[in-house]
Design a protein around this motif. Structure first.
Motif, PDB file in Angstrom:
ATOM      1  N   GLY A  26      -1.566  -0.683  -5.694  1.00 31.07           N
ATOM      2  CA  GLY A  26      -1.507  -1.887  -4.890  1.00 31.07           C
ATOM      3  C   GLY A  26      -0.963  -3.087  -5.631  1.00 31.07           C
ATOM      4  O   GLY A  26      -0.648  -4.115  -5.018  1.00 31.07           O
ATOM      5  N   GLY A  27      -0.849  -2.967  -6.934  1.00 32.00           N
ATOM      6  CA  GLY A  27      -0.365  -4.067  -7.750  1.00 32.00           C
ATOM      7  C   GLY A  27       1.146  -4.151  -7.796  1.00 32.00           C
ATOM      8  O   GLY A  27       1.860  -3.376  -7.130  1.00 32.00           O
ATOM      9  N   SER A  28       1.639  -5.091  -8.602  1.00 34.66           N
ATOM     10  CA  SER A  28       3.070  -5.349  -8.707  1.00 34.66           C
ATOM     11  C   SER A  28       3.500  -5.422 -10.166  1.00 34.66           C
ATOM     12  O   SER A  28       2.701  -5.749 -11.046  1.00 34.66           O
ATOM     13  CB  SER A  28       3.428  -6.674  -8.018  1.00 34.66           C
ATOM     14  N   LEU A  29       4.759  -5.121 -10.384  1.00 31.59           N
ATOM     15  CA  LEU A  29       5.394  -5.290 -11.683  1.00 31.59           C
ATOM     16  C   LEU A  29       6.828  -5.739 -11.456  1.00 31.59           C
ATOM     17  O   LEU A  29       7.448  -5.381 -10.440  1.00 31.59           O
ATOM     18  CB  LEU A  29       5.407  -3.986 -12.482  1.00 31.59           C
ATOM     19  N   ARG A  30       7.358  -6.477 -12.413  1.00 30.26           N
ATOM     20  CA  ARG A  30       8.779  -6.813 -12.386  1.00 30.26           C
ATOM     21  C   ARG A  30       9.417  -6.301 -13.665  1.00 30.26           C
ATOM     22  O   ARG A  30       9.051  -6.719 -14.762  1.00 30.26           O
ATOM     23  CB  ARG A  30       9.019  -8.302 -12.256  1.00 30.26           C
ATOM     24  N   LEU A  81      13.969  -5.590 -11.246  1.00 24.23           N
ATOM     25  CA  LEU A  81      13.448  -4.738 -10.183  1.00 24.23           C
ATOM     26  C   LEU A  81      12.011  -5.179  -9.919  1.00 24.23           C
ATOM     27  O   LEU A  81      11.129  -4.941 -10.744  1.00 24.23           O
ATOM     28  CB  LEU A  81      13.488  -3.260 -10.559  1.00 24.23           C
ATOM     29  N   GLN A  82      11.826  -5.862  -8.817  1.00 23.20           N
ATOM     30  CA  GLN A  82      10.491  -6.276  -8.404  1.00 23.20           C
ATOM     31  C   GLN A  82       9.856  -5.138  -7.620  1.00 23.20           C
ATOM     32  O   GLN A  82      10.419  -4.675  -6.624  1.00 23.20           O
ATOM     33  CB  GLN A  82      10.573  -7.522  -7.535  1.00 23.20           C
ATOM     34  N   MET A  83       8.688  -4.708  -8.070  1.00 23.72           N
ATOM     35  CA  MET A  83       8.031  -3.570  -7.449  1.00 23.72           C
ATOM     36  C   MET A  83       6.667  -4.006  -6.931  1.00 23.72           C
ATOM     37  O   MET A  83       5.815  -4.465  -7.706  1.00 23.72           O
ATOM     38  CB  MET A  83       7.859  -2.431  -8.457  1.00 23.72           C
ATOM     39  N   ASN A  84       6.471  -3.873  -5.646  1.00 23.80           N
ATOM     40  CA  ASN A  84       5.222  -4.268  -5.001  1.00 23.80           C
ATOM     41  C   ASN A  84       4.529  -3.055  -4.391  1.00 23.80           C
ATOM     42  O   ASN A  84       5.131  -2.003  -4.199  1.00 23.80           O
ATOM     43  CB  ASN A  84       5.503  -5.301  -3.914  1.00 23.80           C
ATOM     44  N   SER A  85       3.249  -3.218  -4.094  1.00 26.30           N
ATOM     45  CA  SER A  85       2.451  -2.156  -3.467  1.00 26.30           C
ATOM     46  C   SER A  85       2.614  -0.832  -4.213  1.00 26.30           C
ATOM     47  O   SER A  85       2.877   0.212  -3.615  1.00 26.30           O
ATOM     48  CB  SER A  85       2.862  -1.992  -2.003  1.00 26.30           C
TER      49      SER A  85
END
Length: 130
Positions: free
Chosen positions: A15-19, A85-89
């Motif tokens: 559920g978290g995010s990373l860029r 690359l923004q990665m969500n959920s």
């Protein structure tokens, strides 16, 4: 020559995010950057390398793999010679080594084909815990 260096990977809960960031350098890249396509791929243990997203260096065209198109966003900062690359959920299934790659010419027909990319970074590990 072209050098690509990824960063931003790590451990995150579902559920978290990373860029992720990919810093590009090298005389060849600087001279011809406007024609390049930049891609993000990933490879999980025991699986083939998987295309995720690609963007023209100028940022005008973006392409996404169907499984991630609603969760991941690719972008460029030309002033910093960096692709993001923004990665969500994020999901545990997103656990993999993520790679940045550069293709000298933007070609829609080959944008998702890893063997068409000439330059690759060393990869950054993303681990998503459940």
């Amino acid at each position: 020559q072209v050098q690509l260096v990824e960063s931003g990977g790590g451990l995150v809960r579902a559920g978290g995010s990373l860029r992720l960031s990919c810093a590009a350098s090298g005389r060849t890249f600087i001279s011809y950057a406007s024609s390049y396509a930049m891609g993000w791929f990933r490879q999980a243990p025991g699986k083939d390398r998987e295309f995720l997203a690609a963007i023209s260096w100028t940022g005008g065209d973006t392409f996404y793999a169907e499984p991630v198109k609603d969760r991941f966003t690719i972008s460029t900062d030309n002033a910093k010679n960096t692709v993001y690359l923004q990665m969500n959920s994020l999901e545990p299934e997103d656990t993999a080594v993520y790679y940045c790659a550069a293709q000298p010419e933007m070609t829609i027909a080959t944008i998702a084909l890893d063997y068409k990319y000439d330059y690759w970074g060393q990869g950054t590990q993303v681990t998503v815990s459940s």
